[in-house]
Write a protein that holds these residues in place. Structure first.
Motif, mmCIF file in Angstrom:
data_model
loop_
_atom_site.group_PDB
_atom_site.id
_atom_site.type_symbol
_atom_site.label_atom_id
_atom_site.label_comp_id
_atom_site.label_asym_id
_atom_site.label_seq_id
_atom_site.Cartn_x
_atom_site.Cartn_y
_atom_site.Cartn_z
ATOM 1 N N SER A 164 6.622 1.502 -13.402
ATOM 2 C CA SER A 164 5.690 2.076 -12.428
ATOM 3 C C SER A 164 4.735 3.005 -13.158
ATOM 4 N N GLY A 165 3.472 2.956 -12.755
ATOM 5 C CA GLY A 165 2.489 3.859 -13.342
ATOM 6 C C GLY A 165 2.344 5.140 -12.552
ATOM 7 N N THR A 166 2.996 5.195 -11.411
ATOM 8 C CA THR A 166 3.049 6.393 -10.578
ATOM 9 C C THR A 166 4.467 6.927 -10.594
ATOM 10 N N VAL A 167 4.617 8.218 -10.716
ATOM 11 C CA VAL A 167 5.957 8.795 -10.663
ATOM 12 C C VAL A 167 6.520 8.642 -9.256
ATOM 13 N N LEU A 168 7.811 8.447 -9.181
ATOM 14 C CA LEU A 168 8.501 8.317 -7.902
ATOM 15 C C LEU A 168 9.548 9.416 -7.796
ATOM 16 N N THR A 169 9.793 9.857 -6.576
ATOM 17 C CA THR A 169 10.838 10.843 -6.335
ATOM 18 C C THR A 169 12.191 10.155 -6.407
ATOM 19 N N ILE A 170 13.093 10.703 -7.205
ATOM 20 C CA ILE A 170 14.406 10.094 -7.393
ATOM 21 C C ILE A 170 15.276 10.409 -6.178
ATOM 22 N N GLY A 171 15.744 9.377 -5.528
ATOM 23 C CA GLY A 171 16.685 9.503 -4.422
ATOM 24 C C GLY A 171 17.926 8.679 -4.703
ATOM 25 N N GLU A 172 18.942 8.849 -3.889
ATOM 26 C CA GLU A 172 20.207 8.163 -4.138
ATOM 27 C C GLU A 172 20.046 6.652 -4.077
ATOM 28 N N ALA A 173 19.365 6.165 -3.036
ATOM 29 C CA ALA A 173 19.197 4.718 -2.888
ATOM 30 C C ALA A 173 18.312 4.156 -3.997
ATOM 31 N N ARG A 174 17.276 4.875 -4.351
ATOM 32 C CA ARG A 174 16.386 4.404 -5.412
ATOM 33 C C ARG A 174 17.098 4.381 -6.762
ATOM 34 N N ALA A 175 17.930 5.384 -7.027
ATOM 35 C CA ALA A 175 18.637 5.441 -8.314
ATOM 36 C C ALA A 175 19.619 4.285 -8.471
ATOM 37 N N LYS A 176 20.099 3.714 -7.340
ATOM 38 C CA LYS A 176 21.002 2.578 -7.416
ATOM 39 C C LYS A 176 20.265 1.266 -7.611
ATOM 40 N N ALA A 177 18.942 1.271 -7.394
ATOM 41 C CA ALA A 177 18.173 0.032 -7.454
ATOM 42 C C ALA A 177 17.423 -0.141 -8.771
ATOM 43 N N GLY A 233 0.790 -1.225 0.000
ATOM 44 C CA GLY A 233 0.000 0.000 0.000
ATOM 45 C C GLY A 233 0.821 1.273 0.000
ATOM 46 N N TYR A 234 2.090 1.210 -0.407
ATOM 47 C CA TYR A 234 2.856 2.439 -0.520
ATOM 48 C C TYR A 234 3.948 2.266 -1.569
ATOM 49 N N TRP A 235 4.681 3.346 -1.793
ATOM 50 C CA TRP A 235 5.609 3.392 -2.927
ATOM 51 C C TRP A 235 6.798 2.474 -2.739
ATOM 52 N N GLY A 236 7.337 2.399 -1.555
ATOM 53 C CA GLY A 236 8.421 1.457 -1.327
ATOM 54 C C GLY A 236 9.546 2.033 -0.510
ATOM 55 N N ALA A 237 10.071 1.224 0.371
ATOM 56 C CA ALA A 237 11.200 1.611 1.213
ATOM 57 C C ALA A 237 12.198 0.468 1.238
ATOM 58 N N GLN A 238 13.453 0.813 1.461
ATOM 59 C CA GLN A 238 14.506 -0.195 1.522
ATOM 60 C C GLN A 238 14.630 -0.732 2.940
ATOM 61 N N LEU A 239 14.629 -2.046 3.047
ATOM 62 C CA LEU A 239 14.749 -2.698 4.342
ATOM 63 C C LEU A 239 16.209 -2.836 4.730
ATOM 64 N N SER A 240 16.422 -3.275 5.963
ATOM 65 C CA SER A 240 17.792 -3.396 6.470
ATOM 66 C C SER A 240 18.612 -4.436 5.711
ATOM 67 N N ASN A 241 17.946 -5.431 5.105
ATOM 68 C CA ASN A 241 18.660 -6.461 4.346
ATOM 69 C C ASN A 241 18.912 -6.067 2.900
ATOM 70 N N GLY A 242 18.527 -4.830 2.526
ATOM 71 C CA GLY A 242 18.779 -4.344 1.186
ATOM 72 C C GLY A 242 17.629 -4.521 0.218
ATOM 73 N N SER A 243 16.619 -5.308 0.601
ATOM 74 C CA SER A 243 15.468 -5.507 -0.283
ATOM 75 C C SER A 243 14.532 -4.308 -0.204
ATOM 76 N N TRP A 244 13.595 -4.270 -1.147
ATOM 77 C CA TRP A 244 12.667 -3.141 -1.254
ATOM 78 C C TRP A 244 11.229 -3.638 -1.124
ATOM 79 N N THR A 245 10.367 -2.754 -0.664
ATOM 80 C CA THR A 245 8.939 -3.041 -0.544
ATOM 81 C C THR A 245 8.170 -2.169 -1.542
ATOM 82 N N GLY A 246 6.860 -2.392 -1.627
ATOM 83 C CA GLY A 246 6.002 -1.534 -2.431
ATOM 84 C C GLY A 246 6.313 -1.587 -3.911
ATOM 85 N N ILE A 247 6.053 -0.488 -4.601
ATOM 86 C CA ILE A 247 6.295 -0.408 -6.042
ATOM 87 C C ILE A 247 7.767 -0.626 -6.351
ATOM 88 N N MET A 248 8.657 -0.028 -5.523
ATOM 89 C CA MET A 248 10.082 -0.197 -5.753
ATOM 90 C C MET A 248 10.479 -1.669 -5.727
#
Length: 461
Positions: free
Chosen positions: A87-100, A61-76
């Motif tokens: 993705s059909g929703t735009v995401l804000t580009i961040g450093e961690a997201r740009a590496k994934a 139910g959300y865009w996605g966050a990186q967990l402590s083990n390096g995996s991602w949740t949500g759309i990410m």
């Protein structure tokens, strides 16, 4: 857009609620019911590239966050695992997201800002002292005391009775036949009367000049005239500025905002909504101790269902730290329902000039086809047009004549507006009454020998 019979399967596109880009009407239906400005963009891309797409909603139910083990949740997480084509929703580009994942060319630029209830103009008990600051009032009080002391000492030094020589033959017969010295208490009485007169005229001259009232006191001597003239000029300037500023504050009152930046927000006790899985939420959880985002944790509220809390933002129960694009939609939607603009955005943004893009798996061939289409949509102004049609009421709210129309309108004075002045008036009456009673108790009675003109109290020799 669904696939026709016998055609290849549709590409999977993951979306999540982010008004006005994507608004899920029914996320649990098959397929989900939704609308928004990016749905029109997806339709244009699908038409140009001749493919169909299937809408997928992430379970988290959300865009996605990186967990402590390096995996991602949500759309990410779905993009990283290549469960979807984009993705059909735009995401804000961040450093961690740009590496994934890979991001398309930016559709929009954005910034993080804070939304909160616009304070209303209410009666202020201490409003009559607001034209000057506390330090200014203290300086005026100190100046008035200095002027009073200078005036008193100059008058008292001029009015002191001169010492009179004593005469040997100066005596008189009292009723008992004894002789009394002509030395009387005239000098102490005259000195006391001189002090009282100097105190009274000094107080009268100091206060009447400050209150712009007429006075029967006429300063005599160059020293007194210089002091009185200087104080009269100062009092005139101070009184004129005070009346002008007070009138301006009544005619065009100025709203004092609770905060205007994230640094000011963390110094208050206002709860702040931060969306789970958003970029600011990730930064907040990773912020080191002492950072402003680390301080925000104490008052951050991370709701599971933001829609339930959204009506509490214009009521002032919560502040909302999020993308400016989403905050503008809240202002638009609230005006559409109530025809009012009771919210404001902090003028100092946080994380300014971030980019909003579609996310693709690494080495996606679809990204290379989508980028030119997005670029042409940007250059033609279609993306901006679609976005502003989704927040058209914002222009009405940001108009200087209507912004905050629910709270920043003219209003009639009520009794509470005069409570401060009434308190000062009551205080003055109380001081006057106490002074009158003290005068009755401690002053000599009328007609007593001490108050008769020319009477002298003699000491028996």
């Amino acid at each position: 857009m669904t696939a026709a019979a016998g055609s290849p399967p549709c590409l999977k596109v993951a979306v999540e609620e982010w008004a006005p880009f994507v608004m899920l009407i029914d996320r649990y239906s098959k397929p989900p019911k939704l609308n928004g400005t990016l749905i029109s963009v997806l339709d244009i891309i699908a038409q140009k590239l001749n493919f169909c797409y299937e809408i997928v909603v992430p379970r988290e139910g959300y865009w996605g966050a990186q967990l402590s083990n390096g995996s991602w949740t949500g759309i990410m997480g779905m993009v990283v695992r290549k469960e979807i084509a984009m993705s059909g929703t735009v995401l804000t580009i961040g450093e961690a997201r740009a590496k994934a994942v890979d991001f398309s060319v930016p559709l929009y630029t954005d910034q993080l800002s804070i939304l909160y209830k616009l304070p209303s103009i209410e009666a202020d008990l201490t409003g009559f002292v607001k034209p000057y600051t506390l330090s200014s009032w203290l300086l005026f009080l100190a100046t008035m005391v200095v002027v009073f002391i200078m005036t008193f000492f100059v008058q008292w030094s001029r009015a002191r009775p001169l010492p009179r020589p004593s005469f040997d033959g100066g005596s008189e017969i009292d009723d008992d036949g004894g002789r009394t010295s002509i030395r009387t208490v005239r000098k102490p009485l005259e000195a006391e009367r001189s002090v009282r007169a100097s105190l009274w005229t000094s107080c009268l001259g100091t206060l009447t000049a400050l209150l712009a009232q007429s006075s029967s006191w006429l300063p005599r001597g160059d020293s007194l005239r210089i002091i009185a003239g200087t104080w009269l000029l100062m009092a005139f300037i101070l009184g004129s500025v005070y009346r002008s500023n007070l009138k301006a504050m009544l005619i065009l009152p100025k709203l004092r905002l609770p905060f205007n930046s994230l640094e000011e927000l963390v110094q208050t006790d206002i709860p702040c909504i931060v969306l789970n899985g958003s970029l600011v939420h990730s930064y907040m959880m990773l912020a080191p101790e002492g950072n402003v985002l680390h301080k925000l944790r104490q008052q951050a509220v991370v709701p599971k269902d933001f829609v339930a809390l959204a009506p509490d933002v214009p009521r002032g129960k919560f502040a909302f730290l999020a993308s400016e694009k989403g905050l503008l939609y809240l202002i638009h939607a609230h005006f559409a329902l109530s025809r009012k603009c009771p919210m404001y955005m902090a003028s100092e943004p946080f994380l300014a000039a971030t980019s909003l893009s579609f996310a693709f798996p690494f080495n996606s061939s679809l990204k290379r086809q989508v980028d030119p289409i997005i670029q042409r949509l940007k250059e033609s102004g279609i993306l901006d047009y679609l976005h502003f049609t989704g927040i058209r009421n914002v222009e009405i709210c940001f108009n200087s004549k209507s912004f905050g129309s629910s709270t920043n309108t003219q209003r009639s004075f009520n009794l509470r507006d005069f409570y401060g002045v009434f308190c000062v008036y009551a205080g003055g009456m109380l001081v006057g009454l106490v002074s009158f009673l003290l005068e009755l108790v401690y002053s000599p009675r009328a007609g007593s020998p001490d108050t008769l003109p020319g009477h002298h109290v003699a000491h028996t020799t």
